[in-house]
Write a protein that holds these residues in place. Structure first.
Motif, PDB file in Angstrom:
ATOM      1  N   ILE A  97       0.838  -1.209   0.000  1.00  0.00           N
ATOM      2  CA  ILE A  97       0.000   0.000   0.000  1.00  0.00           C
ATOM      3  C   ILE A  97       0.870   1.255   0.000  1.00  0.00           C
ATOM      4  CG2 ILE A  97      -1.639   1.344   1.375  1.00  0.00           C
ATOM      5  CD1 ILE A  97      -2.714  -1.461   2.346  1.00  0.00           C
ATOM      6  N   ASP A  98       1.888   1.261   0.847  1.00  0.00           N
ATOM      7  CA  ASP A  98       2.763   2.438   0.935  1.00  0.00           C
ATOM      8  C   ASP A  98       3.482   2.695  -0.386  1.00  0.00           C
ATOM      9  OD1 ASP A  98       2.009   2.796   3.538  1.00  0.00           O
ATOM     10  OD2 ASP A  98       3.805   1.872   4.407  1.00  0.00           O
ATOM     11  N   GLU A  99       3.890   1.629  -1.085  1.00  0.00           N
ATOM     12  CA  GLU A  99       4.565   1.803  -2.365  1.00  0.00           C
ATOM     13  C   GLU A  99       3.603   2.344  -3.419  1.00  0.00           C
ATOM     14  OE1 GLU A  99       7.969   1.616  -4.959  1.00  0.00           O
ATOM     15  OE2 GLU A  99       7.633   1.794  -2.792  1.00  0.00           O
ATOM     16  N   CYS A 100       2.351   1.861  -3.396  1.00  0.00           N
ATOM     17  CA  CYS A 100       1.340   2.430  -4.296  1.00  0.00           C
ATOM     18  C   CYS A 100       1.204   3.927  -4.073  1.00  0.00           C
ATOM     19  CB  CYS A 100      -0.016   1.753  -4.064  1.00  0.00           C
ATOM     20  SG  CYS A 100      -0.187   0.087  -4.733  1.00  0.00           S
ATOM     21  N   LEU A 101       1.048   4.305  -2.830  1.00  0.00           N
ATOM     22  CA  LEU A 101       0.832   5.717  -2.509  1.00  0.00           C
ATOM     23  C   LEU A 101       2.060   6.551  -2.867  1.00  0.00           C
ATOM     24  CD1 LEU A 101      -1.016   5.286   0.915  1.00  0.00           C
ATOM     25  CD2 LEU A 101      -2.014   5.727  -1.334  1.00  0.00           C
ATOM     26  N   ARG A 102       3.254   6.014  -2.663  1.00  0.00           N
ATOM     27  CA  ARG A 102       4.489   6.735  -3.019  1.00  0.00           C
ATOM     28  C   ARG A 102       4.544   7.005  -4.511  1.00  0.00           C
ATOM     29  NH1 ARG A 102       9.560   6.274  -4.862  1.00  0.00           N
ATOM     30  NH2 ARG A 102       9.304   4.106  -5.499  1.00  0.00           N
TER      31      ARG A 102
END
Length: 437
Positions: A97-102
């Motif tokens: 999820i964090d990589e998507c948002l980044r």
């Protein structure tokens, strides 16, 4: 030639995947076995997304998709289906999820995409009412863990698919057969999709909650009354069995006596109320129509599919008919339900026998033509005023295609399953350019 901009600035373009088909690491990092691990004994790496997700999400970005739809593996979070929580699994999906948002990609989480924990199957799986309590605990856990970051949710992927193929015909996991298993699984899955929506509503602030249905236009083979009645029976199963209960209409019974008998067992006001939930959107997943003729030799349903090949129609490597007009028609059929707020195409795509050409290129012109035709039909229905908010292509990369194993390739990216090397196909470059217009 259509352009992405024809659909409007607020139209969502995404790519869809499923945990059991791409993650790999089926018995590592605290994950418990799923019914598909038991049923298929597939090679452990699959597409090795578990270790390569950052590179794979970079492909999503490169191809200009704004939405990444992925599923959470229930047994990766809860190895025994309930109870013990695997913190390694919790951490993994936070990282995805964090990589998507980044990267500026909007994550859409599917909660159940067919990988039931094997421990729950040993208790009866979807044919047992006990699965509902376990599912609700799983949904609650996901909402609490990821709800601050993720606002877009899909409760269940294609309930008719996994109940019919897995609990009636036995050709998908867990390999159960018979109408008793099937109808029990149907009722518990129908409850689960509504319960899941209610739990997400309570756990996730400002959540956008949907669920997804496989669907196919049902076409009578001839104009005979027998073929029309057979098509109606098939439509009640394939298209109406799960959407109508969630809309408060109860199970569809008018066209098939057997469904009427099933519904009588589950038609108290408490059942009807629990089956109902006001979803923010409904996801539709369409690949092909079904042409149906009456057959007295098919038990109970008395309906038989007339295959595309026998009718000399265009078809994919799966044997599925290519018919963009039918795609248009089935969207219109679902849009006719007045209680559906909006629709989203959450899967659509095609498998072909991709061949690696010299210099490593994959010239999949058939797949490009498929997407051009289906997106043209989608634009037509959108321009007629039907509320379609987005489209998700199936799928990012060639993967484990359920009972078909690794043979059938749907991806925009070619996967070498021996080396795990990824190669963008011409269809992937086509989407990159299409989405930049």
């Amino acid at each position: 030639m259509i352009k992405a901009s024809d659909f409007g600035d607020d139209f969502l373009w995404g790519i869809a995947v499923a945990a059991a088909q791409i993650e790999g690491a089926p018995d590592k990092y605290g994950k418990g076995p799923s019914i598909w691990d038991t049923f298929s004994k597939k090679p452990g790496k699959a597409c090795d997304f578990y270790h390569r997700f950052r590179d794979d999400l970079a492909f999503v970005k490169l191809l200009n998709f704004k939405v990444f739809r992925f599923s959470i593996s229930w047994p990766r979070l809860l190895p025994f289906g309930s109870g013990l929580i695997n913190q390694e699994g919790i951490k993994f999906y936070h990282e995805v999820i964090d990589e998507c948002l980044r990267l500026g990609i909007t994550p859409y989480i599917t909660l159940y995409h067919w990988d039931l924990p094997e421990a729950l199957e040993q208790e009866g799986g979807w044919a047992s009412f006990s699965v509902n309590g376990a599912f609700n605990s799983f949904v609650e856990l996901c909402g609490q863990e990821y709800g601050d970051k993720v606002k877009n949710w899909i409760v269940i992927n294609e309930p008719f698919g996994f109940t019919s193929l897995g609990y009636m015909l036995g050709i998908h996991a867990p390999g159960q057969t018979g109408l008793t298993n099937f109808f029990s699984a149907v009722h518990h899955a129908a409850i689960a999709q509504a319960d899941g929506g209610r739990i997400l509503r309570s756990e996730v602030r400002n959540a956008n909650i949907g669920t997804t249905f496989s669907c196919s236009e049902i076409i009578p083979f001839t104009e005979s009354d027998a073929d029309h009645l057979a098509a109606k029976r098939m439509d009640s199963l394939v298209n109406r069995l799960f959407i109508e209960p969630v809309l408060g209409m109860g199970y569809p019974t008018a066209d098939w006596e057997l469904l009427e008998k099933f519904a009588i067992k589950h038609s108290t006001w408490r059942h009807t109320e629990r089956l109902t939930f006001d979803f923010d959107y409904i996801g539709l997943q369409n690949y092909f129509p079904l042409t149906i003729r009456y057959s007295p030799f098919v038990p109970i349903l008395q309906a038989w599919e007339v295959k595309a090949k026998s009718r000399k129609k265009s078809f994919t490597a799966m044997g599925w008919e290519v018919n963009a007009d039918s795609f248009y028609n089935i969207i219109k059929q679902f849009a006719a339900y007045p209680k559906i707020k909006q629709l989203m195409i959450t899967e659509n795509g095609a498998a072909y026998k991709d061949v690696v050409a010299p210099k490593g290129r994959i010239h999949d012109q058939e797949r490009i033509a498929y997407f051009e035709a289906y997106l043209t039909a989608l634009l037509k229905v959108k321009n007629e005023g039907i509320k379609i908010t987005g489209y998700m292509a199936w799928t990012l990369m060639d993967n484990f295609e359920w009972a078909e194993g690794f043979d059938k390739r749907f991806g925009l990216i070619y996967t070498d399953f021996k080396t795990q090397e990824r190669t963008i196909k011409d269809s992937g470059y086509w989407f990159r350019d299409f989405l930049s217009q």
